[in-house]
Scaffold this active site. Sequence first.
Site, PDB file in Angstrom:
ATOM      1  N   ASP A 534       0.909  -1.255   0.064  1.00 25.09           N
ATOM      2  CA  ASP A 534      -0.013  -0.130   0.004  1.00 25.09           C
ATOM      3  C   ASP A 534       0.761   1.303  -0.087  1.00 25.09           C
ATOM      4  O   ASP A 534       2.105   1.147   0.293  1.00 25.09           O
ATOM      5  CB  ASP A 534      -0.896   0.040   1.392  1.00 25.09           C
ATOM      6  CG  ASP A 534      -0.231  -0.145   2.622  1.00 25.09           C
ATOM      7  OD1 ASP A 534       0.498   0.595   3.003  1.00 25.09           O
ATOM      8  OD2 ASP A 534      -0.382  -1.538   3.139  1.00 25.09           O
ATOM      9  N   GLU A 614      22.800 -22.694 -17.631  1.00 28.38           N
ATOM     10  CA  GLU A 614      21.933 -21.706 -16.787  1.00 28.38           C
ATOM     11  C   GLU A 614      22.942 -20.492 -16.267  1.00 28.38           C
ATOM     12  O   GLU A 614      22.311 -19.314 -16.156  1.00 28.38           O
ATOM     13  CB  GLU A 614      21.356 -22.610 -15.443  1.00 28.38           C
ATOM     14  CG  GLU A 614      20.174 -23.447 -15.929  1.00 28.38           C
ATOM     15  CD  GLU A 614      19.673 -24.398 -14.905  1.00 28.38           C
ATOM     16  OE1 GLU A 614      18.747 -24.632 -14.530  1.00 28.38           O
ATOM     17  OE2 GLU A 614      20.506 -24.890 -13.998  1.00 28.38           O
TER      18      GLU A 614
END
Length: 735
Positions: A534, A614
Amino acid sequence: MAITIQEESKLFSIHTRTTTYQFKADENGYLVHTYYGSRIEDDDLYQQIPFVDRGFSPNPYELGMEDRTYSMDTLMQEYSTYGTGDFRITALRVRNVCGSQAATLKYVDYEVKPGLPVIPGLPAIYGNEGETLIVRLLDECLGLEAYIYYAVLEDKDMIARSVRFVNQSNETVWLEKCASMCLDLPYGAYDFITFYGRHNMERNLSRSPIEHGISEVGSVRGTSSHQYNPYAMIAEKYTTEEMGRCYGFALAYSGDFAMEVEKSQTDSIRFLCGIHPDEFTWRLDPGKNFDTPQVLMSFSGNGFAELSYHFHQTICENIIRGEWKNKKSPVLINNWEATFFDFDKEKLIQIADAAKKLGVSLFVLDDGWFGKRDSDREGLGDWFPNVNKLGGTLDSLGQCIEDKGMKFGLWFEPEAISEESELFRSHPDWAFSIPGRNPALGRSQLILDLSRDDVVDYLTERLREILSSGKISYVKWDMNRSICDKYSRVLPVEQQGEVAHRYVLGLYRILERLTEEFPEILFEGCSGGGGRFDVGMLYYCPQIWCSDNTDAINRLKIQYGTSFCYPPRTMGAHVSESPNQQTGRRSSLKTRAVVAMAGTFGYELDVSRLSNEECAEIQRQVEFVKNYENLLFHGRYYRLSSPEDRFVAWEFASADKSEALVSVVYYDVEGNQPPSYTRVRGVSPDRRYRVYETGWNGENSFSYVLSGKTLEHAGILLPTPTYEGEAFLIRIEAL
Ligand code: DGJ
């Protein structure tokens, strides 16, 4: 001048770049709302308010028996009150010493001040700009004043509203409900758009027509919650990203809240937003003040993209503070999904070493480094490093990480306490519990009573001591349960209704002190992922962990919903392992990185166990993110499709329209796959752009040149996916 006032007619108009907000103190002394929408002249729209005798809608006594057309029940109001003839949802409900809940607010005077108001103890928009209109209203009978604040950011089309109550009487009055704002819209077919969810799946968009009756979202969980976010929109039925009239409301508050909407008997719409009235009563003694949290409110006549832009700009420039306001977050590695509680120094160093080789610059040590904390059933509250587990002091670990050329970050959950902890054994009364009842456990833990000054001081001191080592560059501030049993051992009976709000004030007090004292530390908010995402938290923490769900495909929806109010640079987003730990889904390393690049980028997996291929790809990803960091941090963000479509696409475009990056992720592959297109935003119609698909290393499958106008209107053909969840990056560069 953003604020214009016609003294004689008491007409107040707030003009921003593209919007106008208008109200009037009418001859009966009420503050009547007349308009909010696209920018207009200072025409007095009070003339257009119909006054009609409507049965069962009472009339103010002082208007006598002749006029039955003026009623609080149908009047458009700036701040509506309960119990005196308005039967809709109302902004203010009080209780006085006689037990009455009624109030009537009438206009007294106004003031216009340069700059933006400070709301003591609460987050609020700040900056060296803006103007504030303060209108004073009074309930003569209660001696209660309400100062209605309108803080205006003209260029950002933003108005921030809040209310200050002052008890000018000789008697106590209790505030039982005091919304931060009330907005009455006279007519229109509108949808109420809210963001619902759950742990691991936050901020899904819900859109429903506003029908007669009342709809409400909110939280009584003590936090703003995973379940409903304190951001909502009201939009005309056909509003899309690029067209339509829409209003957005973001409450700058991290506790219990309510957002209510009602369509009335006359088809007008009322929206209220503020602290949730359940579990809230505030004793206002003579001479005392009470401030509501601030709500940020904006309007766009051009659809959701523009509305989001108003909020993104305001959050970046007028909410986020401190050194990190303009600094990009470092690419980080977090050990949580790699180790959970099961780590020792050797394991941590292994991960840090591997991450360093990949180009990562911040190592974050998550839960489990303190007290006796080998599972989530114990240890919270004991904020003392566990030297056995860390193989030495926290400082020496921090130093070891710094010696590798990386920064060091640390996880905390200061608001929580385990029953199995030294802190609980010495201060059982510091945890919320109701006399005579056993408190509910959440993740096996209790919550500290932050409404108490001694608890707030203790926590501030404990954290201050750890952070003072100088080795900590980042703090992850977590909070892993909803709060119930809100009862404080130190407040008298008639103030127990204040506990939930006092808790939030206590939390903000600690955060204010620590962020002020350690401006160099980057604070990341977190509540089991995105349970407290928020504007209030963003005032202290420039970024918030968006969700505990790191599945790239689920994240498309979560980040999409979050982006309506919150800028991507505030959303914590990490590449984690495949199959994903939350969903079991497999997705390519590329897809995971493309999705995480729409947030604060990082990794959360055991990088020491990756294959050479990777590792090589991750190195290229980190390089790519660093090359694009300006665009990702400062660029204007556009949603190009929605999760309901076949693919999710979004774009970052530079302010000078010289470059953009479009990201696309396909949910699925289909046999005989139909073509997919997207129109591009944020380009200049008169310039020509090179468009190409880019891999981590640069140009990939296609490249051509198009004009900005063509990109905007005809759009571009997207690459065809060859596997489920495939992601593409499309680069757009002005020639
Ligand atoms: C919840 C957070 O969202 C996770 O990232 C992790 O920090 C755990 N808590 C640790 O307990």
